[in-house]
Scaffold this motif. Structure first.
Motif, PDB file in Angstrom:
ATOM      1  N   LYS A 143      45.534  -5.172  27.716  1.00 44.62           N
ATOM      2  CA  LYS A 143      46.937  -5.890  27.645  1.00 44.62           C
ATOM      3  C   LYS A 143      47.392  -6.364  28.995  1.00 44.62           C
ATOM      4  O   LYS A 143      47.716  -7.286  29.062  1.00 44.62           O
ATOM      5  N   ILE A 147      48.199  -9.866  30.881  1.00 43.98           N
ATOM      6  CA  ILE A 147      49.502 -10.398  31.173  1.00 43.98           C
ATOM      7  C   ILE A 147      49.478 -10.380  32.597  1.00 43.98           C
ATOM      8  O   ILE A 147      50.601 -10.960  33.032  1.00 43.98           O
ATOM      9  N   GLU A 148      48.970  -9.592  33.447  1.00 38.18           N
ATOM     10  CA  GLU A 148      49.280  -9.311  34.774  1.00 38.18           C
ATOM     11  C   GLU A 148      49.435 -10.501  35.445  1.00 38.18           C
ATOM     12  O   GLU A 148      50.432 -10.676  36.326  1.00 38.18           O
ATOM     13  N   LYS A 150      50.185 -13.766  34.735  1.00 38.04           N
ATOM     14  CA  LYS A 150      51.454 -14.496  34.455  1.00 38.04           C
ATOM     15  C   LYS A 150      52.636 -13.884  34.752  1.00 38.04           C
ATOM     16  O   LYS A 150      53.569 -14.419  35.141  1.00 38.04           O
ATOM     17  N   ALA A 151      52.697 -12.578  34.713  1.00 30.84           N
ATOM     18  CA  ALA A 151      54.228 -11.690  35.313  1.00 30.84           C
ATOM     19  C   ALA A 151      54.068 -11.849  36.822  1.00 30.84           C
ATOM     20  O   ALA A 151      55.133 -11.992  37.229  1.00 30.84           O
ATOM     21  N   ASP A 155      56.950 -15.336  36.005  1.00 29.19           N
ATOM     22  CA  ASP A 155      57.400 -15.559  34.495  1.00 29.19           C
ATOM     23  C   ASP A 155      58.433 -14.097  34.083  1.00 29.19           C
ATOM     24  O   ASP A 155      57.731 -13.179  33.935  1.00 29.19           O
ATOM     25  N   SER A 157      59.926 -12.944  31.163  1.00 32.31           N
ATOM     26  CA  SER A 157      59.580 -12.439  30.012  1.00 32.31           C
ATOM     27  C   SER A 157      58.385 -11.756  30.120  1.00 32.31           C
ATOM     28  O   SER A 157      58.188 -10.672  29.845  1.00 32.31           O
ATOM     29  N   ALA A 158      57.371 -12.190  30.789  1.00 31.49           N
ATOM     30  CA  ALA A 158      55.873 -11.795  30.908  1.00 31.49           C
ATOM     31  C   ALA A 158      56.055 -10.443  32.017  1.00 31.49           C
ATOM     32  O   ALA A 158      55.500  -9.411  31.549  1.00 31.49           O
ATOM     33  N   VAL A 161      57.557  -7.358  29.900  1.00 35.75           N
ATOM     34  CA  VAL A 161      56.323  -7.149  29.189  1.00 35.75           C
ATOM     35  C   VAL A 161      55.112  -6.080  30.036  1.00 35.75           C
ATOM     36  O   VAL A 161      55.063  -4.940  29.798  1.00 35.75           O
ATOM     37  N   TYR A 162      54.944  -6.433  31.263  1.00 32.77           N
ATOM     38  CA  TYR A 162      54.228  -5.914  32.081  1.00 32.77           C
ATOM     39  C   TYR A 162      54.677  -4.777  32.691  1.00 32.77           C
ATOM     40  O   TYR A 162      53.969  -3.587  32.726  1.00 32.77           O
TER      41      TYR A 162
END
Length: 365
Positions: A143, A147-148, A150-151, A155, A157-158, A161-162
């Motif tokens: 996971k 997402i790394e 994008k973070a 971003d 939001s990302a 999450v990251y």
């Protein structure tokens, strides 16, 4: 609500014996590793003395208790996260349960083989914990990789999450289960989506011999010390004793057997109640001449949501709930007597039902 608890543990710790007592199904209880290959599934009744009292007062045509599904999952060994033993099957099956009942061998018996040749419940617990943590670590690393990038492009939001995923990874890498992590409200959603195995609530069942069933033993003490920082339930139970109890025909015989052991309730009854509590559940009742029934809801549900457990139309067209407290129902003896005493309450959409409420719903669709 369909609820499922999985019984896990190393081979030959008493899982299948316990499962048989709970469900009265007959899982093969052979004395060798992996005698349980396919998960055995049984539906068990949640014992509730209040249902018996309501039956006496209302005298309905039928009584329907609430139930929990119990799954006896194949024994686990070191290397399961890589597919060793029956690892892949075990990990697939355990993902599907709502809570974990982890059976630990806390008795000496040279006639019952231990997969590692010695009795050490803390070590046994660590084996399974490590395998589940390693599987969760695999999940979270995939996971993070997704997402790394994008973070790191800004971003927000990302990035949140990251940050959460990285916190989970570090916790697992330190040999800890996700259930012992504290998340803020914004992080819980991200973690729930992952369906991590070690985030599931757990109950440790210390399987002891007859002499230790009341006060436990040194093995149980070691387990208690080891899990003191976990938010977990612990239950002392003798699976072999429970098997003997389940073979007795009459209720009176079972009570005498328990009293001889210094117990006031069968271990399986305690286990079922604790499992219900572990899942953060509570019960409300509907009581009429056709049926007295127990319904399972999550604590914190609103009245419309509780009504929806009976039928979705009840929730969609909810108007009000007519509520009688269980103690009032028993004290006054009937619904009419409760009404005459002015004890029936009319509640709206914001009402949060309490454990033991006797309710009727008014709705319009």
């Amino acid at each position: 609500m369909s609820l499922k608890c999985g019984i896990v543990g190393l081979p030959n710790v008493g899982k299948s014996t316990l499962f048989n007592c709970l469900s009265n199904a007959k899982a093969q209880s052979a004395n060798f590793p992996f005698c349980t290959i396919e998960p055995n599934v049984g539906t068990i009744t949640v014992p509730d003395e209040r249902l018996n009292e309501l039956e006496k007062l209302v005298q309905p045509e039928k009584v329907v208790p609430t139930t929990i599904e119990i799954v006896d999952i194949a024994g686990l060994v070191k290397g399961a996260h890589k597919g060793e033993g029956l690892g892949n099957q075990f990990l697939a099956n355990i993902r599907e349960v709502d809570a974990i009942i982890h059976v630990l061998r806390c008795f000496d018996d040279p006639n019952v083989i231990h997969v590692d040749g010695r009795v050490d419940p803390v070590s046994d617990k660590d084996v399974i914990d490590m395998e589940l943590q390693l599987k969760d670590l695999e999940t979270i690393e995939k996971k993070i990789a997704g997402i790394e990038r994008k973070a790191k492009t800004g971003d927000k939001s990302a990035a949140k999450v990251y940050e959460t995923y990285t916190m989970v990874k570090d916790h697992l890498s330190s040999g800890n289960s996700v259930r012992s992590l504290i998340f803020d409200d914004s992080q819980i959603e991200f973690v729930d989506e992952l369906q991590l195995i070690t985030s599931k609530p757990v109950m440790y069942v210390c399987n002891v011999d007859e002499s230790s069933v009341v006060n436990g033993n040194s093995y149980v003490d070691a387990v208690k010390e080891n899990v003191k920082d976990e938010s977990a339930e612990i239950l002392i139970l003798g699976a072999a004793i429970e098997a003997d109890i389940s073979e007795l025909d009459s209720y009176d015989e079972r009570i005498m057997f328990l009293e001889d052991l210094g117990l006031n309730e069968a271990g399986v009854s305690k286990l079922i109640k604790k499992a219900y509590s572990l899942l953060n559940l509570q019960t409300y009742f509907t009581a009429g001449v056709k049926e007295v029934r127990a319904w399972t809801i999550n604590k914190g549900m609103t009245a419309p949501q509780a009504a929806g457990v009976i039928h979705t139309d009840f929730e969609k067209g909810f108007i009000r709930a007519e509520v009688i407290k269980y103690d009032d129902f028993v004290s006054y003896g009937s619904e009419n007597a409760v009404k005459e005493a002015g004890k029936l309450m009319v509640q709206g959409k914001e009402y949060l039902p309490l454990d033991g409420d006797v309710m009727h719903f008014r709705f319009n669709v």
